[in-house]
Design a protein around this motif. Structure first.
Motif, PDB file in Angstrom:
ATOM      1  N   ILE A  98       0.839  -1.207   0.000  1.00 45.12           N
ATOM      2  CA  ILE A  98       0.000   0.000   0.000  1.00 45.12           C
ATOM      3  C   ILE A  98       0.873   1.257   0.000  1.00 45.12           C
ATOM      4  CG2 ILE A  98      -1.571   1.369   1.429  1.00 45.12           C
ATOM      5  CD1 ILE A  98      -2.866  -1.338   2.243  1.00 45.12           C
ATOM      6  N   ILE A  99       1.890   1.269   0.872  1.00 43.56           N
ATOM      7  CA  ILE A  99       2.778   2.437   0.908  1.00 43.56           C
ATOM      8  C   ILE A  99       3.452   2.625  -0.447  1.00 43.56           C
ATOM      9  CG2 ILE A  99       4.869   3.402   1.950  1.00 43.56           C
ATOM     10  CD1 ILE A  99       2.707   3.523   3.903  1.00 43.56           C
ATOM     11  N   ALA A 100       3.915   1.518  -1.023  1.00 42.44           N
ATOM     12  CA  ALA A 100       4.596   1.607  -2.317  1.00 42.44           C
ATOM     13  C   ALA A 100       3.678   2.205  -3.372  1.00 42.44           C
ATOM     14  CB  ALA A 100       5.067   0.221  -2.756  1.00 42.44           C
ATOM     15  N   LEU A 101       2.405   1.765  -3.362  1.00 42.98           N
ATOM     16  CA  LEU A 101       1.464   2.286  -4.353  1.00 42.98           C
ATOM     17  C   LEU A 101       1.168   3.760  -4.087  1.00 42.98           C
ATOM     18  CD1 LEU A 101      -1.040  -0.690  -4.702  1.00 42.98           C
ATOM     19  CD2 LEU A 101       0.667   0.056  -6.347  1.00 42.98           C
ATOM     20  N   LEU A 102       0.953   4.112  -2.813  1.00 45.77           N
ATOM     21  CA  LEU A 102       0.680   5.520  -2.474  1.00 45.77           C
ATOM     22  C   LEU A 102       1.832   6.410  -2.931  1.00 45.77           C
ATOM     23  CD1 LEU A 102      -0.892   5.368   1.105  1.00 45.77           C
ATOM     24  CD2 LEU A 102      -2.002   5.904  -1.068  1.00 45.77           C
ATOM     25  N   PHE A 103       3.041   5.878  -2.831  1.00 47.23           N
ATOM     26  CA  PHE A 103       4.210   6.662  -3.224  1.00 47.23           C
ATOM     27  C   PHE A 103       4.372   6.697  -4.742  1.00 47.23           C
ATOM     28  CE2 PHE A 103       8.721   6.750  -4.341  1.00 47.23           C
ATOM     29  CZ  PHE A 103       9.091   7.949  -3.771  1.00 47.23           C
ATOM     30  N   ALA A 104       4.228   5.537  -5.379  1.00 45.27           N
ATOM     31  CA  ALA A 104       4.604   5.438  -6.793  1.00 45.27           C
ATOM     32  C   ALA A 104       3.504   5.879  -7.753  1.00 45.27           C
ATOM     33  CB  ALA A 104       5.032   4.011  -7.118  1.00 45.27           C
ATOM     34  N   LEU A 105       2.230   5.549  -7.435  1.00 47.97           N
ATOM     35  CA  LEU A 105       1.171   5.825  -8.405  1.00 47.97           C
ATOM     36  C   LEU A 105       1.050   7.297  -8.764  1.00 47.97           C
ATOM     37  CD1 LEU A 105      -1.761   3.368  -7.565  1.00 47.97           C
ATOM     38  CD2 LEU A 105       0.060   3.151  -9.234  1.00 47.97           C
ATOM     39  N   PRO A 106       0.918   8.218  -7.767  1.00 45.58           N
ATOM     40  CA  PRO A 106       0.786   9.627  -8.148  1.00 45.58           C
ATOM     41  C   PRO A 106       1.988  10.122  -8.938  1.00 45.58           C
ATOM     42  CG  PRO A 106       0.381   9.329  -5.792  1.00 45.58           C
ATOM     43  CD  PRO A 106       0.900   8.032  -6.307  1.00 45.58           C
ATOM     44  N   LEU A 107       3.184   9.766  -8.477  1.00 45.49           N
ATOM     45  CA  LEU A 107       4.395  10.222  -9.163  1.00 45.49           C
ATOM     46  C   LEU A 107       4.448   9.691 -10.597  1.00 45.49           C
ATOM     47  CD1 LEU A 107       7.419  10.016  -6.702  1.00 45.49           C
ATOM     48  CD2 LEU A 107       6.369  12.027  -7.697  1.00 45.49           C
ATOM     49  N   ALA A 108       4.259   8.386 -10.729  1.00 49.34           N
ATOM     50  CA  ALA A 108       4.423   7.763 -12.048  1.00 49.34           C
ATOM     51  C   ALA A 108       3.329   8.208 -13.010  1.00 49.34           C
ATOM     52  CB  ALA A 108       4.426   6.247 -11.916  1.00 49.34           C
ATOM     53  N   ILE A 109       2.072   8.211 -12.548  1.00 49.87           N
ATOM     54  CA  ILE A 109       0.973   8.580 -13.439  1.00 49.87           C
ATOM     55  C   ILE A 109       1.072  10.070 -13.779  1.00 49.87           C
ATOM     56  CG2 ILE A 109      -1.535   8.759 -13.647  1.00 49.87           C
ATOM     57  CD1 ILE A 109      -1.747   6.212 -12.017  1.00 49.87           C
ATOM     58  N   GLY A 110       1.395  10.893 -12.776  1.00 49.89           N
ATOM     59  CA  GLY A 110       1.577  12.325 -13.031  1.00 49.89           C
ATOM     60  C   GLY A 110       2.654  12.555 -14.073  1.00 49.89           C
ATOM     61  N   ALA A 111       3.785  11.905 -13.892  1.00 51.53           N
ATOM     62  CA  ALA A 111       4.896  12.093 -14.834  1.00 51.53           C
ATOM     63  C   ALA A 111       4.527  11.580 -16.222  1.00 51.53           C
ATOM     64  CB  ALA A 111       6.143  11.375 -14.326  1.00 51.53           C
ATOM     65  N   ALA A 112       3.751  10.476 -16.259  1.00 52.14           N
ATOM     66  CA  ALA A 112       3.357   9.928 -17.562  1.00 52.14           C
ATOM     67  C   ALA A 112       2.431  10.900 -18.287  1.00 52.14           C
ATOM     68  CB  ALA A 112       2.670   8.575 -17.387  1.00 52.14           C
ATOM     69  N   ILE A 113       1.467  11.498 -17.551  1.00 52.63           N
ATOM     70  CA  ILE A 113       0.580  12.498 -18.168  1.00 52.63           C
ATOM     71  C   ILE A 113       1.416  13.667 -18.678  1.00 52.63           C
ATOM     72  CG2 ILE A 113      -1.270  14.160 -17.717  1.00 52.63           C
ATOM     73  CD1 ILE A 113      -2.383  12.244 -15.658  1.00 52.63           C
ATOM     74  N   PHE A 114       2.349  14.100 -17.826  1.00 58.37           N
ATOM     75  CA  PHE A 114       3.180  15.244 -18.209  1.00 58.37           C
ATOM     76  C   PHE A 114       3.975  14.955 -19.480  1.00 58.37           C
ATOM     77  CE2 PHE A 114       6.993  17.951 -17.758  1.00 58.37           C
ATOM     78  CZ  PHE A 114       6.354  19.185 -17.715  1.00 58.37           C
ATOM     79  N   THR A 115       4.641  13.792 -19.516  1.00 57.81           N
ATOM     80  CA  THR A 115       5.479  13.521 -20.693  1.00 57.81           C
ATOM     81  C   THR A 115       4.643  13.338 -21.956  1.00 57.81           C
ATOM     82  OG1 THR A 115       5.663  11.347 -19.719  1.00 57.81           O
ATOM     83  CG2 THR A 115       7.690  12.567 -19.943  1.00 57.81           C
ATOM     84  N   SER A 116       3.461  12.715 -21.825  1.00 57.23           N
ATOM     85  CA  SER A 116       2.737  12.440 -23.067  1.00 57.23           C
ATOM     86  C   SER A 116       1.891  13.632 -23.507  1.00 57.23           C
ATOM     87  CB  SER A 116       1.892  11.177 -22.935  1.00 57.23           C
ATOM     88  OG  SER A 116       0.570  11.495 -22.638  1.00 57.23           O
ATOM     89  N   VAL A 215      -8.409  12.574 -22.862  1.00 59.04           N
ATOM     90  CA  VAL A 215      -7.364  11.566 -23.025  1.00 59.04           C
ATOM     91  C   VAL A 215      -7.364  10.569 -21.867  1.00 59.04           C
ATOM     92  CG1 VAL A 215      -4.891  11.192 -23.313  1.00 59.04           C
ATOM     93  CG2 VAL A 215      -5.962  13.199 -24.325  1.00 59.04           C
ATOM     94  N   LEU A 216      -7.427  11.098 -20.643  1.00 59.93           N
ATOM     95  CA  LEU A 216      -7.355  10.233 -19.472  1.00 59.93           C
ATOM     96  C   LEU A 216      -8.512   9.228 -19.421  1.00 59.93           C
ATOM     97  CD1 LEU A 216      -5.011  10.390 -17.549  1.00 59.93           C
ATOM     98  CD2 LEU A 216      -6.465  11.559 -15.914  1.00 59.93           C
ATOM     99  N   PRO A 217      -9.759   9.671 -19.586  1.00 59.33           N
ATOM    100  CA  PRO A 217     -10.859   8.689 -19.588  1.00 59.33           C
ATOM    101  C   PRO A 217     -10.692   7.649 -20.688  1.00 59.33           C
ATOM    102  CG  PRO A 217     -11.730  10.895 -19.390  1.00 59.33           C
ATOM    103  CD  PRO A 217     -10.267  11.054 -19.658  1.00 59.33           C
TER     104      PRO A 217
END
Lengths: 316, 303
Positions: A98-116, A215-217
């Motif tokens: 759970i901690i790993a997901l709380l840490f990684a999901l916002p960062l990774a998904i945010g960065a993915a939205i930003f890059t694409s 795009v996100l939906p």
């Protein structure tokens, strides 16, 4: 005459040999997955069928609360009365995950939205290698970083009772799943056809509204897949939690307690266990549990990816 | 008024996603910076070429480097042909859309998701206790030769673990070869294998190399699968035979970090070992990425 036949036959035999080789490689892939299940799974059979082993460990002991002990769920395989409840291990695994997901999901998904969607090219050229670098860092190095560096920093800031706990391990674990979540999300976002974006922009939406509302939906199944695959990776990861979690099998819901995960239990205890003892079979039971759990999880992840493809291209 | 508000909100969210990206770059920089800063002073010729001394607090890590490389080479010898052949089957031989191809792909995807520790259990249960024990019983009259943890079993376990990487990257490379190439080869009278061997494979070699290097990079860093299949903390000899046990950089890091009586004394060596492993895996990764980008550019240019 003889020579012509010679020419015609030889390539066919060679062709046949090579084709058989190629075909059998594909068979090996399927067979090895089945063998993994069979050979890890077969070592759990005594838990179900051997009356001798069943006295010591059985499904009831593994999962259900034990009334005769002062604590209901205890993992203590090496004691005069061994206790084999894997509930504290499952709780520990879930806490770090759970901690790993709380840490990684916002960062990774945010960065993915930003890059694409938004990033200027030069920044994109910086983010992608950074993620690929992180993906190339072996988990034992991340575990080392969690144990030696991160734990000390967090300890200095928060002064927790346990230096190694679910949060420390979870953050280090988050670093390991970040590249997976990022890559799958980014793939999903860039699979959305540009006509979607153009349509939205033409209707007067700005870049963010387009990204968030269109795009996100459209890419949502792909993002679910990213979360599911990230979860599976975190659930089964070994070295990081083995090094940075403290390895104490405590049944508690507090995230600042030390934890022991399913994978770390196998890693620490299998080396010293007597082959053929109840403890040995229990460790293989945990392995089978991990295998089956991540297997189902993976199928779910792929189902989401297929949904995404169907949705965007109308194909399976 | 409302317009300005909307644009402000949009700007805010956009910069949030930007912040996430910057944060990731920052974290990666911190990890690498910390390891390089603390690890670099300990790197010397002596460190790279000597064996550990005085209970792991002095000397070098040569046996670990040697054995890690040997392990990875053994692994590559198995996984590269197997993975490339499987990819060739999937893309060049199998009829697309058949149920069987679907199952093979499913197996590959699921193999990629199996936790590495389960591979370790499998290596112990299958390679050592089943294959190894039976080899001993049949060829060595029940003496213990192959029925014990050894570098060959660890390499085979790692080969299975890295198989999906090779298959997926090779298939991507095969997909990038235009169909017109294949049709031209067939038109010239080539058989299927001749077409694959002389037309498709030379075009896809970059992608195959990428897959191989990525597999090597992954295999060099994995510790969990080799824990029960052949790694040893300290050995006075180098692994020169297939049934020898071996030291390993990643396992060395694990033991130094968790089981050292005095962490402060071993810390410099620990950091330097981490740096060596990191340089090994990360450099390989970058070479792979470089080749992939080059190949993609070339293919794009040709179309």
């Amino acid at each position: 005459m003889k020579k012509i036949i010679h020419f015609r036959v030889k390539p066919r035999i060679k062709e046949w040999i090579i084709e058989t080789l190629i075909r059998s490689s594909a068979v090996i892939v399927i067979v090895s997955l089945i063998l993994i299940f069979l050979f890890v799974g077969k070592e759990t059979l005594p838990i179900f069928f051997s009356s001798e082993i069943k006295q010591e460990v059985n499904l009831n002991r593994l999962f259900l609360p034990q009334a005769r002990q002062n604590e209901k769920f205890v993992w203590q395989p090496i004691s005069t009365v061994p206790k084999y409840s894997i509930i504290p291990l499952i709780i520990g695994t879930l806490k770090t995950t759970i901690i790993a997901l709380l840490f990684a999901l916002p960062l990774a998904i945010g960065a993915a939205i930003f890059t694409s969607e938004f990033a200027p090219t030069w920044l994109r050229e910086l983010i992608k290698p950074a993620i690929e670098l992180l993906a190339g860092v072996p988990s034992v190095v991340l575990g080392f970083f969690g144990l030696i560096v991160l734990a000390t920093w967090l300890q200095n800031i928060f002064s927790w009772t346990f230096r190694l706990n679910a949060i420390t391990a979870g953050i280090a674990l988050g670093l390991a799943i970040l590249p997976v979540v990022y890559t799958v999300t980014e793939d999903a976002l860039s699979a959305v056809p540009n006509s979607y974006r153009e349509g939205s922009l033409a209707l007067g939406a700005n870049v963010w509204q387009t990204a968030w509302g269109v795009v996100l939906p459209a890419a949502l199944p792909g993002i679910f897949a990213a979360c599911v695959l990230g979860f599976g990776r975190a659930f089964g990861e070994t070295m990081i939690v083995l090094m940075a979690s403290g390895n104490a099998a405590i049944t508690s819901l507090k995230f600042t307690d030390s934890v022991r995960t399913l994978s770390a239990t196998i890693a620490t205890e299998l080396a010293e266990v007597v082959v053929g003892s109840a403890h040995y079979y229990t460790l293989f039971f945990i392995g089978t549990f991990l295998f089956v759990f991540t297997f189902i999880n993976n199928i779910l992840g792929q189902w989401f990816v297929q949904r995404l493809r169907k949705r965007l291209h109308g194909e399976t | 008024m409302k317009r300005i508000f909307i644009s402000l909100i949009s700007k805010f969210y956009t910069s949030l996603t930007g912040l996430a990206s910057v944060l990731i770059i920052f974290i990666v920089a911190i990890i690498l910076g910390n390891i390089i800063y603390n690890g670099l002073p300990g790197i010397s010729w002596k460190f790279l070429t000597n064996a550990p001394e005085t209970g792991m607090t002095g000397g070098g890590i040569f046996p670990a480097i040697f054995a890690t490389v040997a392990l990875v080479i053994l692994m590559t010898l198995v996984v590269l042909p197997l993975g490339v052949f499987t990819a060739i089957y999937l893309h060049e031989y199998a009829s697309q859309g058949s149920k069987y191809v679907y199952w093979v792909r499913l197996a590959i995807h699921n193999l990629a998701g199996v936790p590495s520790i389960v591979f370790g259990l499998f290596g112990l249960g299958f390679f050592i206790q089943f294959i190894g024990k039976n080899i001993d019983n049949i060829f060595f009259a029940h003496t213990l030769v192959y029925g014990q943890p050894a570098i060959i079993w660890a390499a085979l376990t790692l080969a299975l673990l890295t198989l999906p990487t090779v298959v997926v990257t090779t298939e991507e490379a095969l997909r990038a070869v235009p169909d017109s190439f294949r049709e031209a080869a067939y038109a010239l009278g080539a058989t299927r294998w001749q077409m694959v061997r002389h037309v498709v494979l030379p075009q896809a070699i970059g992608g195959i190399l990428t897959g191989g290097i990525l597999a090597v990079s992954r295999g060099a860093g994995e510790v969990a699968p080799i824990m029960f299949t052949g790694v040893a903390y300290y050995l006075p000899y180098l692994p020169t035979q297939l049934n020898h046990q071996f030291m390993h950089l990643g396992y060395h890091i694990y033991v130094l970090a968790t089981q050292s009586p005095d962490v402060e004394v071993t810390k410099p060596i620990l950091y330097s070992t981490v740096l060596v492993l990191l340089v090994l895996t990360v450099c390989l990764n970058f070479v792979a990425i470089l080749i992939r980008t080059k190949t993609r550019q070339r293919l794009r240019g040709e179309r």
